[in-house]
Design a protein around this motif. Sequence first.
Motif, PDB file in Angstrom:
ATOM      1  N   LEU A   1       0.711  -7.543 -21.338  1.00 62.94           N
ATOM      2  CA  LEU A   1       1.331  -7.119 -20.079  1.00 62.94           C
ATOM      3  C   LEU A   1       1.029  -5.668 -19.720  1.00 62.94           C
ATOM      4  CD1 LEU A   1       4.840  -8.784 -20.552  1.00 62.94           C
ATOM      5  CD2 LEU A   1       2.818  -9.722 -19.432  1.00 62.94           C
ATOM      6  N   ALA A   2       0.254  -4.982 -20.552  1.00 63.30           N
ATOM      7  CA  ALA A   2      -0.063  -3.579 -20.284  1.00 63.30           C
ATOM      8  C   ALA A   2      -0.818  -3.452 -18.964  1.00 63.30           C
ATOM      9  CB  ALA A   2      -0.906  -2.997 -21.419  1.00 63.30           C
ATOM     10  N   GLY A   3      -0.369  -2.500 -18.144  1.00 62.25           N
ATOM     11  CA  GLY A   3      -0.993  -2.291 -16.845  1.00 62.25           C
ATOM     12  C   GLY A   3      -0.481  -3.218 -15.771  1.00 62.25           C
ATOM     13  N   LYS A   4       0.365  -4.172 -16.151  1.00 68.49           N
ATOM     14  CA  LYS A   4       0.940  -5.119 -15.185  1.00 68.49           C
ATOM     15  C   LYS A   4       2.444  -4.849 -15.091  1.00 68.49           C
ATOM     16  CE  LYS A   4      -2.562  -8.418 -16.722  1.00 68.49           C
ATOM     17  NZ  LYS A   4      -2.808  -9.677 -17.463  1.00 68.49           N
ATOM     18  N   ALA A   5       3.210  -5.559 -15.914  1.00 64.69           N
ATOM     19  CA  ALA A   5       4.651  -5.314 -15.922  1.00 64.69           C
ATOM     20  C   ALA A   5       4.998  -4.075 -16.737  1.00 64.69           C
ATOM     21  CB  ALA A   5       5.379  -6.529 -16.495  1.00 64.69           C
ATOM     22  N   LEU A   6       4.123  -3.720 -17.672  1.00 62.34           N
ATOM     23  CA  LEU A   6       4.377  -2.576 -18.540  1.00 62.34           C
ATOM     24  C   LEU A   6       3.360  -1.475 -18.284  1.00 62.34           C
ATOM     25  CD1 LEU A   6       5.020  -4.393 -21.952  1.00 62.34           C
ATOM     26  CD2 LEU A   6       6.678  -3.752 -20.196  1.00 62.34           C
ATOM     27  N   ALA A   7       3.723  -0.283 -18.709  1.00 68.10           N
ATOM     28  CA  ALA A   7       2.812   0.848 -18.569  1.00 68.10           C
ATOM     29  C   ALA A   7       1.621   0.684 -19.515  1.00 68.10           C
ATOM     30  CB  ALA A   7       3.549   2.148 -18.887  1.00 68.10           C
ATOM     31  N   GLU A   8       0.488   1.196 -19.084  1.00 64.79           N
ATOM     32  CA  GLU A   8      -0.636   1.300 -20.008  1.00 64.79           C
ATOM     33  C   GLU A   8      -0.211   2.216 -21.154  1.00 64.79           C
ATOM     34  OE1 GLU A   8      -3.383  -0.226 -20.031  1.00 64.79           O
ATOM     35  OE2 GLU A   8      -3.870  -0.884 -17.996  1.00 64.79           O
ATOM     36  N   HIS A   9      -0.676   1.897 -22.353  1.00 65.85           N
ATOM     37  CA  HIS A   9      -0.239   2.716 -23.475  1.00 65.85           C
ATOM     38  C   HIS A   9      -1.304   2.792 -24.552  1.00 65.85           C
ATOM     39  CE1 HIS A   9       0.681  -1.386 -24.850  1.00 65.85           C
ATOM     40  NE2 HIS A   9       0.567  -0.909 -26.074  1.00 65.85           N
ATOM     41  N   GLN A  10      -1.180   3.804 -25.367  1.00 64.85           N
ATOM     42  CA  GLN A  10      -2.035   3.917 -26.532  1.00 64.85           C
ATOM     43  C   GLN A  10      -1.185   4.322 -27.725  1.00 64.85           C
ATOM     44  OE1 GLN A  10      -3.991   7.906 -24.757  1.00 64.85           O
ATOM     45  NE2 GLN A  10      -4.736   7.435 -26.802  1.00 64.85           N
ATOM     46  N   ILE A  11      -1.642   3.920 -28.905  1.00 67.04           N
ATOM     47  CA  ILE A  11      -0.941   4.218 -30.146  1.00 67.04           C
ATOM     48  C   ILE A  11      -1.840   5.106 -30.993  1.00 67.04           C
ATOM     49  CG2 ILE A  11       0.064   3.249 -32.243  1.00 67.04           C
ATOM     50  CD1 ILE A  11       0.648   0.696 -30.622  1.00 67.04           C
ATOM     51  N   VAL A  12      -1.318   6.248 -31.373  1.00 70.81           N
ATOM     52  CA  VAL A  12      -2.103   7.233 -32.118  1.00 70.81           C
ATOM     53  C   VAL A  12      -1.408   7.513 -33.447  1.00 70.81           C
ATOM     54  CG1 VAL A  12      -3.060   9.562 -32.128  1.00 70.81           C
ATOM     55  CG2 VAL A  12      -2.874   8.295 -29.963  1.00 70.81           C
ATOM     56  N   GLN A  13      -2.130   7.297 -34.536  1.00 62.63           N
ATOM     57  CA  GLN A  13      -1.579   7.630 -35.849  1.00 62.63           C
ATOM     58  C   GLN A  13      -2.135   8.975 -36.308  1.00 62.63           C
ATOM     59  OE1 GLN A  13      -2.616   5.807 -39.884  1.00 62.63           O
ATOM     60  NE2 GLN A  13      -0.654   4.797 -39.465  1.00 62.63           N
ATOM     61  N   ILE A  14      -1.245   9.851 -36.731  1.00 65.55           N
ATOM     62  CA  ILE A  14      -1.628  11.172 -37.222  1.00 65.55           C
ATOM     63  C   ILE A  14      -1.205  11.277 -38.682  1.00 65.55           C
ATOM     64  CG2 ILE A  14      -1.331  13.665 -36.959  1.00 65.55           C
ATOM     65  CD1 ILE A  14      -0.618  13.166 -34.030  1.00 65.55           C
ATOM     66  N   LYS A  15      -2.164  11.552 -39.554  1.00 66.07           N
ATOM     67  CA  LYS A  15      -1.850  11.687 -40.977  1.00 66.07           C
ATOM     68  C   LYS A  15      -1.707  13.161 -41.337  1.00 66.07           C
ATOM     69  CE  LYS A  15      -3.475   7.287 -42.700  1.00 66.07           C
ATOM     70  NZ  LYS A  15      -4.131   6.587 -43.826  1.00 66.07           N
ATOM     71  N   VAL A  16      -0.654  13.442 -42.077  1.00 65.28           N
ATOM     72  CA  VAL A  16      -0.316  14.812 -42.453  1.00 65.28           C
ATOM     73  C   VAL A  16      -0.446  14.958 -43.964  1.00 65.28           C
ATOM     74  CG1 VAL A  16       1.498  16.559 -42.460  1.00 65.28           C
ATOM     75  CG2 VAL A  16       1.284  14.997 -40.528  1.00 65.28           C
ATOM     76  N   LYS A  17      -1.092  16.006 -44.398  1.00 65.27           N
ATOM     77  CA  LYS A  17      -1.204  16.273 -45.826  1.00 65.27           C
ATOM     78  C   LYS A  17       0.025  17.042 -46.306  1.00 65.27           C
ATOM     79  CE  LYS A  17      -6.280  16.475 -45.977  1.00 65.27           C
ATOM     80  NZ  LYS A  17      -6.434  15.261 -46.814  1.00 65.27           N
TER      81      LYS A  17
END
Length: 479
Positions: free
Chosen positions: A241-257
């Motif tokens: 449903l991204a871009g239709k009923a829902l907002a376009e989105h992205q998932i970003v993983q950040i690894k911390v030492k």
Amino acid sequence: MGRNPTLTFDRGTLILHPPPHSKAWIDYATWDDRVEKFRIPAIRYRCLVEALQAEDTNFTDEAKGFYPLDLVASLEMTPYPHQNEALAAWKLAGRQGVVVLPTAAGKTYLAQMAMQATPRTTLIVVPTLDLMHQWYAHLTAAFPDADLGLLGGGSRDQTPILVATYDSAAIHAETLGNKYALIIFDECHHLPTDFNRVIAEYAIAPYRLGLSATPERTDGKHADLNILIGREVYRQGAEDLAGKALAEHQIVQIKVKLSQLERERYNQLIQTRNDFLRQSRISLGSLQGWQTFVQMSARSQVGRRAMLAHRQAKEIALGTDGKLRILMDLLAEHYPARVLIFTADNATVYRISQDLLIPAITHQTPVKERHEILTKFKEGEYNTLVASHVLNEGVDVPAASIAIILSGTGSAREYIQRLGRVLRKGNIENKQAILYEVVAEDTSEEGTSARRRGERSNEPQRCEEREEKKEKKKDRKGN
């Protein structure tokens, strides 16, 4: 000529007396010596009535206390295609079944559509008081001439359309059971517990709709939804449903030492734990292994040290200073966007709130203060909020476009719910939502992250799930 069989409702069950001469009804009945009559589970009402009608059995139905309503909607919108498809699938399944849609996909409006398509007395069951009031506000706007009421939070209305919490509906299940033709179970994954399931079992409602973004349960009891509500009739995910009923989105993983000091301390603690596990021949690759660890840790001082080391190592991974530095960078990068910060524990919430002067919401936040904070966030007076579990479910914050998970459990449901907090489009055109997941590298948190994202991991789940349940119980009390 004998008396006509009469079907009556009795405290969550049905009584059929005198017994009909037909045979099909016997499959649903059990003889009750106490009243010397046949008793049938209320949930079998529809099957029983259909069986009697199929055999042309004349009977008097005094069980049903539900009736048609004249529902005239003042709030109508053009449904999204997935809402029309879901409604059609539910109707095709006999108006019984579960619809799985992501958070912010319009499940409340779908329920309104179901009510308009099935205009009869209706019970809506929700998990929290916040959701109860949100549903009440929506339905009041949708059906201003309807008689609506609340059950929960001090309200005990008796109305043709009733919005109730699961707790209150379960407590009053024996008296509510025959009053409603349609029951809508919001966040229906809450239903198959020993306490809540009576809402469905004691009800004769022939029409049932379950709504959830994540119906699956770790205890496997989601399979009971097939009996309590009906089979799954429709499913769409956030990606669909991204871009239709829902907002376009992205998932970003950040690894911390971890810092050098944190790494040294973390390794020492894990070594202490692992030494005990080896000596006790315990493997944490399974739930049984974790349970054995818990049991053995309580039997000796060495075991208690091992469990303490396990917990302290986890605290280092979840609360490393590196995460706070990443958080400050992300807040600066996205300013003045509306940001939600999620953690796994209240201590981290308060630490972030104090260090960065960010409004915080936990189960300890008074209701009025919580409402004030959320209102100021929605209106833009506050750009950032930090919370542990209380914003996972049932809070509408369409203005938020950035979510930052600093720590969490291995629950896929929690992960999806947190993502859902920023997927609602609201009135924002071309909204681009981002979910950041900040994970401590080379720690047990990597396994936790893998589980919540649906990847395979050998890390035991029990610890996080237990803590999550404790927090949710606290949240319910806080509501």
